[in-house]
Design an enzyme around this catalytic site. Structure first.
Site, PDB file in Angstrom:
ATOM      1  CD  GLU A 197      -2.929  -1.316   2.712  1.00 36.21           C
ATOM      2  OE1 GLU A 197      -3.090   0.264   2.813  1.00 36.21           O
ATOM      3  OE2 GLU A 197      -4.096  -1.869   2.027  1.00 36.21           O
TER       4      GLU A 197
ATOM      5  CG  HIS B 204      -7.513  -1.036  -0.562  1.00 36.83           C
ATOM      6  ND1 HIS B 204      -9.217  -0.743  -0.087  1.00 36.83           N
ATOM      7  CD2 HIS B 204      -7.194  -0.227   0.936  1.00 36.83           C
ATOM      8  CE1 HIS B 204      -8.930  -0.107   1.068  1.00 36.83           C
ATOM      9  NE2 HIS B 204      -7.707   0.071   1.444  1.00 36.83           N
TER      10      HIS B 204
ATOM     11  CG  HIS C 245      -4.786   3.741   2.469  1.00 37.11           C
ATOM     12  ND1 HIS C 245      -5.518   4.289   3.193  1.00 37.11           N
ATOM     13  CD2 HIS C 245      -5.004   2.598   2.861  1.00 37.11           C
ATOM     14  CE1 HIS C 245      -6.332   3.759   3.309  1.00 37.11           C
ATOM     15  NE2 HIS C 245      -6.803   2.979   2.509  1.00 37.11           N
TER      16      HIS C 245
ATOM     17  CG  ASP D  14      -8.584   1.927   5.752  1.00 36.95           C
ATOM     18  OD1 ASP D  14      -7.456   1.207   6.377  1.00 36.95           O
ATOM     19  OD2 ASP D  14      -8.263   0.972   4.652  1.00 36.95           O
TER      20      ASP D  14
HETATM   21 ZN    ZN Z   1      -7.189   0.700   3.397  1.00 32.09          ZN
END
Ligand code: ZN
Length: 134
Positions: free
Chosen positions: A23, A79, A77, A90
Site C-alpha cells: 500500500e 488498496h 492510501h 481503516d
Molecule cells: Zn485501506
C-alpha cells in the site's frame, strides 16, 4: 465534496503503482474542500494490507502545509487488490473526524478513487470532483 486537480490524482496513482505490491500512503493539503498539494509518505508497515505513516514525516508535512497557509484536508492510501472501500482496520484507525480518507483501488485496470468521512466508526461517502486541466 472534495475537489482534486487531475495532476494530484495522477500523482497518487503513480505512487500507488510504484509501491506495489505494498500500500502507498500520503496526505493532501489544501483550502476548504480543494486539494492544492500532495505529499507522498513512506508506508512504515511496507505491507500490501495496511499502512502507517512515519510520524516524523507526518509532522514535517503539517509544518510545510501550515507554512504555505494550507491545511491537511485528507489522507490517502492505496488498496493494491481490493475495492476502494475502507477496511475494518481503516475504520478502526480513522481517528480524525475533520479530514477525508481517500482510497485509490488498483484492483481493476482503471484506478478507482473514492473519498470518505469516517466518524466514530460510521463511514460516509464523499463525492470526488476531479479538476481537469490542472
Ligand atoms: Zn485501506
Amino acid at each position: 465534496m472534495i475537489q482534486i486537480p487531475r495532476s494530484i490524482v495522477n500523482g497518487i496513482v503513480l505512487q500507488a503503482r510504484a509501491e506495489l505490491p505494498n500500500e502507498a500512503c500520503g496526505l493532501l493539503a489544501g483550502k476548504d474542500a480543494v486539494a492544492h498539494k500532495r505529499y507522498g509518505l513512506t508506508n512504515a508497515d511496507a505491507s500490501p494490507e495496511h499502512f502507517t505513516f512515519l510520524p516524523a514525516e507526518q509532522f514535517a508535512v503539517l509544518r510545510s502545509a501550515r507554512a504555505e497557509g494550507l491545511d491537511v484536508i485528507a489522507n490517502y492510501h492505496s488498496h493494491p487488490a481490493t475495492p476502494a472501500r475502507p477496511s475494518e482496520e481503516d475504520i478502526k484507525l480513522a481517528f480524525d473526524p475533520n479530514i477525508l480518507y481517500i482510497i485509490v483501488s488498483l484492483a481493476s485496470v482503471e484506478p478507482v478513487v473514492k473519498a470518505f468521512h469516517i466518524r466514530q466508526g460510521v463511514v460516509e461517502n464523499v463525492v470526488v470532483e476531479i479538476l481537469e486541466g490542472n
